[in-house]
Enzyme design. Structure first.
Site, PDB file in Angstrom:
ATOM      1  N   LYS A  45       0.855  -1.182   0.000  1.00  0.00           N
ATOM      2  CA  LYS A  45       0.000   0.000   0.000  1.00  0.00           C
ATOM      3  C   LYS A  45       0.891   1.232   0.000  1.00  0.00           C
ATOM      4  CE  LYS A  45      -4.219   1.786   0.566  1.00  0.00           C
ATOM      5  NZ  LYS A  45      -3.889   3.090  -0.033  1.00  0.00           N
ATOM      6  N   CYS A 131      -1.656  10.148  -6.744  1.00  0.00           N
ATOM      7  CA  CYS A 131      -2.877   9.866  -5.991  1.00  0.00           C
ATOM      8  C   CYS A 131      -3.881  10.999  -6.170  1.00  0.00           C
ATOM      9  CB  CYS A 131      -2.589   9.672  -4.515  1.00  0.00           C
ATOM     10  SG  CYS A 131      -4.102   9.304  -3.577  1.00  0.00           S
TER      11      CYS A 131
END
Length: 311
Positions: A45, A131
């Site tokens: 992650k 992101c």
């Protein structure tokens, strides 16, 4: 026998398939499940300097053709993943996985990468420049000037294998401009693409996720044509030493085949992995091998990047 083995830089992988950061890779338990599956590797992650809870729920929803999410980088903090990978490295020096990181500021990014540089970690690192789901934080890789300066600063001290995860681009000029920037640096790979940022999905009269009034990253079937275009555009423009991990819209061997045909050396599975869990790697690998056998290809290098055009 056909082989789906590949390499990124000096790192060898038995299978070109792996997970995409963000899906079933938050905890060591989840990463261990991938490690003991048929996947060629795992990516963690995306980790920030400190642990993050992420955005409020509901922050992810299934859609008819994929997913929408605004997770907000929930993770257990960079030291959690670095310590885990260092423990694997001690067990097996050839352990090849990817540590995905990003700072909530440029200063934090430098702190993270300087810590890795000064550590015993010898594996691949992916700097996530893409992101789209942190409120108030723009995607770095859409600011070309900032991206160039950040990479220039990083490579004054960072000497280990490094790749960057990119958002999708939609203009030929932007492919040219970003490739010109990336080619200046000793990058090992790029990962293309992250989700398409700030889509909107509506159920009846209401948005389906809470953060950002329903705006979120789009993944799944929706993004495969965009992902393939980005993979091939960068394959045509990047120097050969920068390899490509193709991500976006992969749920079958045919999808993986097309990513490799466009130039990818490895292929990540995101939304479909979320639905199917670790068995997907064995299924997609077999489907890919069946296509290769049918076409007479023994290795992925036999067809990687060899997309046919119409005369």
């Amino acid at each position: 026998m056909t082989s789906t083995a590949t390499h990124i830089g000096n790192f060898q992988f038995d299978n070109c398939l792996m997970n995409a950061a963000g899906v079933r890779c938050m905890s060591i338990k989840e990463l261990e499940a991938i490690r003991h599956s048929k996947a060629g590797a795992f990516v963690t992650k995306t980790a920030t300097l400190e642990e993050r809870a992420g955005n409020p729920h509901p922050r992810m929803a299934s859609t008819p053709l994929g997913t929408i999410n605004s997770m907000g980088l929930p993770n257990k903090g960079f030291p959690y993943y670095l310590d885990y990978l260092l423990s694997l490295q001690k067990e097996n020096a050839d352990q090849s996985n990817i540590l995905s990181v990003v700072g909530m500021s440029q200063l934090e990014t430098h702190v993270i990468l300087q810590t890795i540089q000064n550590s015993d970690y010898q594996g691949l690192v992916e700097l996530n420049l893409s992101c789209p789901n942190v409120p108030g934080k723009p995607q770095i890789a859409y600011d070309f000037e900032t991206t160039e300066k950040l990479l220039k600063d990083i490579f004054t001290y960072y000497k280990k294998p490094l790749g960057v995860k990119l958002p999708p681009y939609f203009d030929i000029v932007h492919f040219d401009q970003m490739a010109d920037i990336l080619n200046q640096f000793p990058l090992t790979f790029i990962n293309s693409v992250n989700s398409i940022g700030n889509g909107l999905v509506i159920d009846d009269e209401t948005v389906v996720i809470k953060p950002k009034n329903g705006f979120g990253g789009i993944g799944g079937d929706y993004i495969k044509p965009t992902a393939l275009a980005n993979v091939h555009a960068f394959y045509q423009r990047l120097k050969p030493s920068i390899q490509i991990i193709g991500t976006g819209g992969v749920k079958s061997g045919r999808d993986a085949f097309e990513h490799i045909l466009c130039g990818a050396s490895m292929v990540q599975i995101g939304s479909a992995f979320g639905y199917e869990d670790v068995p997907i790697f064995e299924r997609v690998q077999k489907e890919l091998q069946d296509i290769m056998t049918e076409k007479g290809y023994q290795t992925i290098e036999d067809f990687r990047g060899k997309l046919h055009y119409i005369d």
